[in-house]
Design a protein around this motif. Structure first.
Motif, PDB file in Angstrom:
ATOM      1  N   PHE A  41      49.569  40.482  45.543  1.00  0.00           N
ATOM      2  CA  PHE A  41      48.594  41.562  45.378  1.00  0.00           C
ATOM      3  C   PHE A  41      48.423  41.909  43.901  1.00  0.00           C
ATOM      4  CE2 PHE A  41      47.443  46.078  45.201  1.00  0.00           C
ATOM      5  CZ  PHE A  41      46.238  46.019  45.886  1.00  0.00           C
ATOM      6  N   LEU A  42      49.524  42.001  43.159  1.00  0.00           N
ATOM      7  CA  LEU A  42      49.442  42.300  41.725  1.00  0.00           C
ATOM      8  C   LEU A  42      48.737  41.189  40.958  1.00  0.00           C
ATOM      9  CD1 LEU A  42      52.950  43.895  41.110  1.00  0.00           C
ATOM     10  CD2 LEU A  42      50.732  45.044  41.231  1.00  0.00           C
ATOM     11  N   LEU A  43      48.984  39.940  41.319  1.00  0.00           N
ATOM     12  CA  LEU A  43      48.298  38.813  40.689  1.00  0.00           C
ATOM     13  C   LEU A  43      46.801  38.886  40.967  1.00  0.00           C
ATOM     14  CD1 LEU A  43      48.418  36.178  39.103  1.00  0.00           C
ATOM     15  CD2 LEU A  43      48.871  35.002  41.251  1.00  0.00           C
ATOM     16  N   GLN A  44      46.451  39.261  42.167  1.00  0.00           N
ATOM     17  CA  GLN A  44      45.037  39.412  42.531  1.00  0.00           C
ATOM     18  C   GLN A  44      44.385  40.493  41.687  1.00  0.00           C
ATOM     19  OE1 GLN A  44      44.189  42.286  44.733  1.00  0.00           O
ATOM     20  NE2 GLN A  44      42.037  41.812  44.811  1.00  0.00           N
ATOM     21  N   LEU A  45      45.067  41.622  41.515  1.00  0.00           N
ATOM     22  CA  LEU A  45      44.529  42.697  40.676  1.00  0.00           C
ATOM     23  C   LEU A  45      44.389  42.257  39.220  1.00  0.00           C
ATOM     24  CD1 LEU A  45      46.331  45.903  41.997  1.00  0.00           C
ATOM     25  CD2 LEU A  45      43.948  45.245  42.306  1.00  0.00           C
ATOM     26  N   ALA A  46      45.387  41.530  38.725  1.00  0.00           N
ATOM     27  CA  ALA A  46      45.324  41.043  37.339  1.00  0.00           C
ATOM     28  C   ALA A  46      44.166  40.075  37.160  1.00  0.00           C
ATOM     29  CB  ALA A  46      46.646  40.373  36.966  1.00  0.00           C
ATOM     30  N   LEU A  47      43.929  39.210  38.122  1.00  0.00           N
ATOM     31  CA  LEU A  47      42.817  38.269  38.019  1.00  0.00           C
ATOM     32  C   LEU A  47      41.468  38.988  37.978  1.00  0.00           C
ATOM     33  CD1 LEU A  47      43.897  35.379  40.408  1.00  0.00           C
ATOM     34  CD2 LEU A  47      43.694  35.290  37.929  1.00  0.00           C
ATOM     35  N   ILE A  48      41.350  40.074  38.704  1.00  0.00           N
ATOM     36  CA  ILE A  48      40.074  40.802  38.748  1.00  0.00           C
ATOM     37  C   ILE A  48      39.879  41.668  37.503  1.00  0.00           C
ATOM     38  CG2 ILE A  48      38.810  42.631  39.943  1.00  0.00           C
ATOM     39  CD1 ILE A  48      39.903  41.536  42.560  1.00  0.00           C
ATOM     40  N   PHE A  49      40.880  42.498  37.170  1.00  0.00           N
ATOM     41  CA  PHE A  49      40.691  43.499  36.118  1.00  0.00           C
ATOM     42  C   PHE A  49      41.044  43.003  34.716  1.00  0.00           C
ATOM     43  CE2 PHE A  49      41.311  46.262  39.900  1.00  0.00           C
ATOM     44  CZ  PHE A  49      40.017  46.760  39.937  1.00  0.00           C
ATOM     45  N   PHE A  51      41.684  39.441  33.721  1.00  0.00           N
ATOM     46  CA  PHE A  51      41.067  38.163  33.376  1.00  0.00           C
ATOM     47  C   PHE A  51      39.619  38.054  33.843  1.00  0.00           C
ATOM     48  CE2 PHE A  51      45.665  37.296  33.814  1.00  0.00           C
ATOM     49  CZ  PHE A  51      45.924  36.982  32.492  1.00  0.00           C
ATOM     50  N   GLU A  52      39.150  39.032  34.587  1.00  0.00           N
ATOM     51  CA  GLU A  52      37.772  39.118  35.068  1.00  0.00           C
ATOM     52  C   GLU A  52      37.299  37.832  35.752  1.00  0.00           C
ATOM     53  OE1 GLU A  52      35.358  40.493  31.866  1.00  0.00           O
ATOM     54  OE2 GLU A  52      36.540  42.305  31.623  1.00  0.00           O
ATOM     55  N   VAL A  53      38.142  37.311  36.624  1.00  0.00           N
ATOM     56  CA  VAL A  53      37.806  36.113  37.391  1.00  0.00           C
ATOM     57  C   VAL A  53      36.853  36.525  38.508  1.00  0.00           C
ATOM     58  CG1 VAL A  53      38.742  34.308  38.899  1.00  0.00           C
ATOM     59  CG2 VAL A  53      39.998  35.011  36.866  1.00  0.00           C
ATOM     60  N   SER A  54      35.777  35.789  38.647  1.00  0.00           N
ATOM     61  CA  SER A  54      34.790  36.149  39.672  1.00  0.00           C
ATOM     62  C   SER A  54      34.703  35.107  40.790  1.00  0.00           C
ATOM     63  CB  SER A  54      33.416  36.344  39.025  1.00  0.00           C
ATOM     64  OG  SER A  54      33.014  35.119  38.436  1.00  0.00           O
ATOM     65  N   SER A  55      35.675  34.236  40.876  1.00  0.00           N
ATOM     66  CA  SER A  55      35.660  33.238  41.947  1.00  0.00           C
ATOM     67  C   SER A  55      36.225  33.842  43.226  1.00  0.00           C
ATOM     68  CB  SER A  55      36.475  32.006  41.528  1.00  0.00           C
ATOM     69  OG  SER A  55      37.841  32.347  41.466  1.00  0.00           O
ATOM     70  N   SER A  56      36.426  33.019  44.205  1.00  0.00           N
ATOM     71  CA  SER A  56      36.969  33.501  45.484  1.00  0.00           C
ATOM     72  C   SER A  56      38.498  33.555  45.482  1.00  0.00           C
ATOM     73  CB  SER A  56      36.479  32.607  46.623  1.00  0.00           C
ATOM     74  OG  SER A  56      36.962  31.290  46.422  1.00  0.00           O
ATOM     75  N   LEU A  57      39.141  33.148  44.387  1.00  0.00           N
ATOM     76  CA  LEU A  57      40.601  33.158  44.313  1.00  0.00           C
ATOM     77  C   LEU A  57      41.196  34.558  44.503  1.00  0.00           C
ATOM     78  CD1 LEU A  57      43.197  31.569  43.877  1.00  0.00           C
ATOM     79  CD2 LEU A  57      42.917  31.956  41.422  1.00  0.00           C
TER      80      LEU A  57
END
Length: 157
Positions: A41-49, A51-57
Motif C-alpha cells: 500500500f505504501l509503495l502504491q502511494l509513493a508511485l502515485i504521489f 513518482f507520479e506514475v499514471s500506469s495501472s501499476l
C-alpha cells in the motif's frame, strides 16, 4: 527455551506449551502478511504521489495490498471453544478419501483442511493429538512436528 514438538496430554489444551507455541507461530505469520500488505500500500502511494506514475501499476498494487491485508487479518483463526478445558488426546490416524480417520477412545472421521505436504508428513507418522469435539462437532487437531493447530469438523462418529 526448548520448543516442544508435540502437545502434552496432561492438563487443559489451552495451557499447553505446544498450543501456545502454535498460536504464537500463527500470529507471526499473520503479522508478516499484514506487513507485506502495508508495504504494498505504501509503495502504491509513493508511485502515485512521489513518482507520479499514471500506469495501472498503482491500481494493481492497491488491489494486491487489499487482498494481502484481508488475508493477513483473517489468517489467524479464532481457536474453537473445544480447546476450553479439554486435554489433548493421543490417537492413531490415517487418511481415507480426503478425510482423517481417528482411531482412539472415540473413533471419529474428521474433515481437516491440510495441504498435500502436510498430509504426506501426517501420513508418514500416522499419529495425532485431538481435543474432544464440542456439541457442534468442531474440534482441533495437531500433529507432531507441524506447529499448527488445524480446525476440524466431525463428519461421522
Amino acid at each position: 527455551m526448548v520448543v516442544p514438538n508435540k502437545p502434552s496430554t496432561g492438563g487443559a489444551a489451552l495451557d499447553d506449551r505446544w498450543t501456545r507455541y502454535c498460536v504464537e507461530i500463527a500470529g507471526r505469520r499473520a503479522f508478516g502478511w499484514v506487513v507485506v500488505g502495508a508495504l504494498a500500500f505504501l509503495l502504491q502511494l509513493a508511485l502515485i504521489f512521489v513518482f507520479e506514475v499514471s500506469s495501472s501499476l498503482p491500481l494493481l498494487l492497491l488491489l494486491f495490498s487489499a487482498l494481502v491485508l484481508g488475508h493477513g487479518l483473517t489468517r489467524r483463526p479464532a481457536l474453537p471453544e473445544a480447546l476450553g478445558e479439554h486435554a489433548w488426546v493421543y490417537v492413531r490416524i490415517h487418511w481415507r478419501g480426503g478425510l482423517l480417520v481417528v482411531h482412539g477412545p472415540r473413533p471419529l472421521v474428521l474433515d481437516v483442511s491440510a495441504g498435500p505436504v502436510v498430509r504426506g508428513r501426517i501420513n508418514r507418522h500416522r499419529r495425532a493429538w485431538v481435543v474432544a469435539p464440542d456439541r457442534a462437532g468442531n474440534t482441533v487437531v495437531t500433529f507432531r512436528g507441524v506447529p499448527k493447530l488445524f480446525p476440524a469438523k466431525v463428519v461421522r462418529r
